[in-house]
Design a protein around this motif. Structure first.
Motif: not given
Lengths: 232, 232, 232, 232
Positions: A171-172, A109, A132, A107
């Motif tokens: 972000n994942h 990054q 992302p 998250q």
């Protein structure tokens, strides 16, 4: 009995490890197990709680992502698994979790810096965080593109999927893999442990330096090099 | 039955405590138990999961690091244990883990400051962090040199291994020891607890002062001094 | 059977709660249970692991700190318990732990600010941190003086021990108490939970304001006021 | 047998999940289960430990907050539940906890920013934090006003309770809800997990950006949109 029962059992066993290792709550993760001779993999059905799983419920999918056998819908991340199996031909297990610390790095990054020997025992590189995707790719065939996003990031950074068996998707959350589903699960737990230690290391000293090359090489080589002397 | 069965059992019991105390995942740790009359120690075999261990699988090694009995390869950290047993003649148990908070301090290459009585109950000193070795030593006989790095750091700092039974190896992780393997395991858990408390103390107040001398002496003496009144 | 068996059993049950509530490791805590008619309290023996405790092993001590019955040495913190029982005549249980977050606040020598209703449900005040004692008091009758340090701090701050049933001793760790040993244990767990939440609150927003008076009063009163409507 | 036994059992089962999911200690939470045809809900009795609960002890209350059946006093938060059931007619379960990380965000009076797909899988919005009420409302019918404070905040922010099934009440703690009590409990665990990940994300990188719109939409839609493909 299905002719795929061996990979269904392997996938089932590996999936059941995720809650035991505190890597998932509810249905926040999935493991697949591939048989390259048969050209398929077994994967967790989508949204089914771990306590309701059985080997027979594992869905059989080919490397294009088409369901070959099974009544349940496969994991929503199935196409990411398929892409990685198709292009990285030495892996037979893939894990996706939203484990707490690894997901926090994703998250933010940020790559997870290599700060110590716990990390170097498993890879000589920072754990990479793929950026992302572009909006067009997200709106399109998202899970399929996630697989390419991972592979392209490895190419760009000159990383080998055989050495570095884990990635953060920006972000994942993390994906890990290995020669077996059990090794892929092991890598998920290692990724989470290393993520927590790196978080704490920066909190304790905000300019903590990366591990020096001699230690990186020593620890990786003693476990994985041609003259390795770890294990039996 | 092996004539070493008593130290094999002691090493086995002590190794099995590590996962129960949340100090290791997978194979991230090892304990040894020495018999000084026999001049050997029993140590965990390398890379074997805790659930597969038995007393008979513990490998018997002498203080030069040579295997005396056992079919399995001993822990990759065996030479560090051997060096410490050879030179520090009052210890009969050694533990190595990658426990989360202690490892984070090691990765930050910082001593753990003595902030409270929990720490002072166990040593009057900051928990020392030995610096990473020179590259030549790393490339050479690494685990052997790790033992000397620990001992040299204690000499330089004027520390006694009988009072301070724990050390962080910079960029690596903690080692602890004691008069028995059980005490060495106890020290590993204390080291981890103190490491977590010290991390939180600095987060709560970034200029938290070291514990004052009167409290350090009082707490250490009441447990370990000539007039100690702790325990039975 | 001892005529003190009722307080031995109460002390035993309360002590056994500490590891279950993750408030202690090894022997890092103790609970006592008082009988004011008999003028004594039962307390954990010093340095005995929780798994080896039995009700009969609880030591009976009077409010001057003298052992009345029992073969084992009482907790090294016994005199602190004795002083508090002697001067605070409405309490019948006392708990001392080194629980992680509360101890970290004690090591930082800070009161735990009242940030939310979880805290206000139990007291209207910041959880006070008594300063470390003067060196002379530490070198003297340390545990006895610890009791006075706590009481004097309450006097100075105008706090009531009947409302605020917990304190941090600076550089040391929390003490809690209550009308029963079970309530004192409950307060230890509350103190630890509030300490963790307050730590996180400041991390999330470093200028988090104290809870406003209307909410402090409302939450405390609905549980403890004359018109309370919490519980049965 | 009570004609309300079905919601008593649902409320009982859901309440018992809270300690299992580490969302509460002692009595720090409550769940209710509504039957809209009967116009009532079953809710945990106030201050009763989870281990002493039975379905029959669940109190039956109508949407005005009046007890319809049961000998025990209902949860002190009952009026908040009643207000929400009365005005939000698609929910049949409500949960209130003081879970650690979510409560810390509430104490900091901050919305939980949407940083990743774990969050976007459940709502497209930051998890809203309703401000603390005016003093007059607190002194008045506090729990009743808490329900309105939540609803008014949703109105002001243009949020839908059907999409965003969780809220933080400033200085207090989270409330979550859902079409079933089980879904409301699920949402409490998700809220806590997302709160922890967001805390860590900001610690790892203090200028972590919000998740971009394309990813928010993709993840929410694949689980909840008209063309969702998650689950069975």
């Amino acid at each position: 009995m299905s002719k795929y029962i061996h990979i269904q059992e392997a996938a089932y066993e590996a999936n059941m490890q995720l809650p035991k290792l505190n890597l998932v709550i509810f249905t926040f993760g999935n493991v697949s197990a591939a048989d390259r001779d048969l050209g398929v993999f077994a994967i967790k059905p989508s949204g089914v709680p771990y306590e309701d799983l059985t080997p027979a419920k594992m869905v059989i999918v080919d490397f294009e992502g088409k369901t070959v056998e099974g009544n349940l819908r496969p994991s929503s991340d199935t196409l990411t698994h398929a892409v990685l199996y198709k292009h990285w031909d030495k892996i037979n297990g893939i894990v996706h979790t939203h484990s707490t610390y690894a997901t926090a790095w994703a998250q933010a990054q940020r790559d997870i810096p290599i700060f110590g020997t716990t990390h170097a025992d498993h890879t000589t590189n920072d754990i990479p965080c793929a950026p992302p995707m572009d909006d067009e790719m997200i709106k399109g065939d998202y899970e399929y593109q996630t697989g390419f996003q991972i592979m392209n990031h490895f190419k760009e950074k000159g990383l080998s999927y055989e050495e570095t068996e884990m990635v953060l998707v920006g972000n994942h959350a993390p994906f890990t893999w290995g020669k077996t589903p059990a090794k892929a699960v092991y890598n998920s737990a290692v990724c989470e442990a290393v993520a927590q230690m790196a978080f704490l290391t920066e909190q304790i000293r905000n300019d903590s330096p990366r591990l020096k090359d001699a230690l990186i090489q020593k620890h990786f080589e003693r476990k994985h090099g041609p003259n390795s002397y770890y294990g039996q």
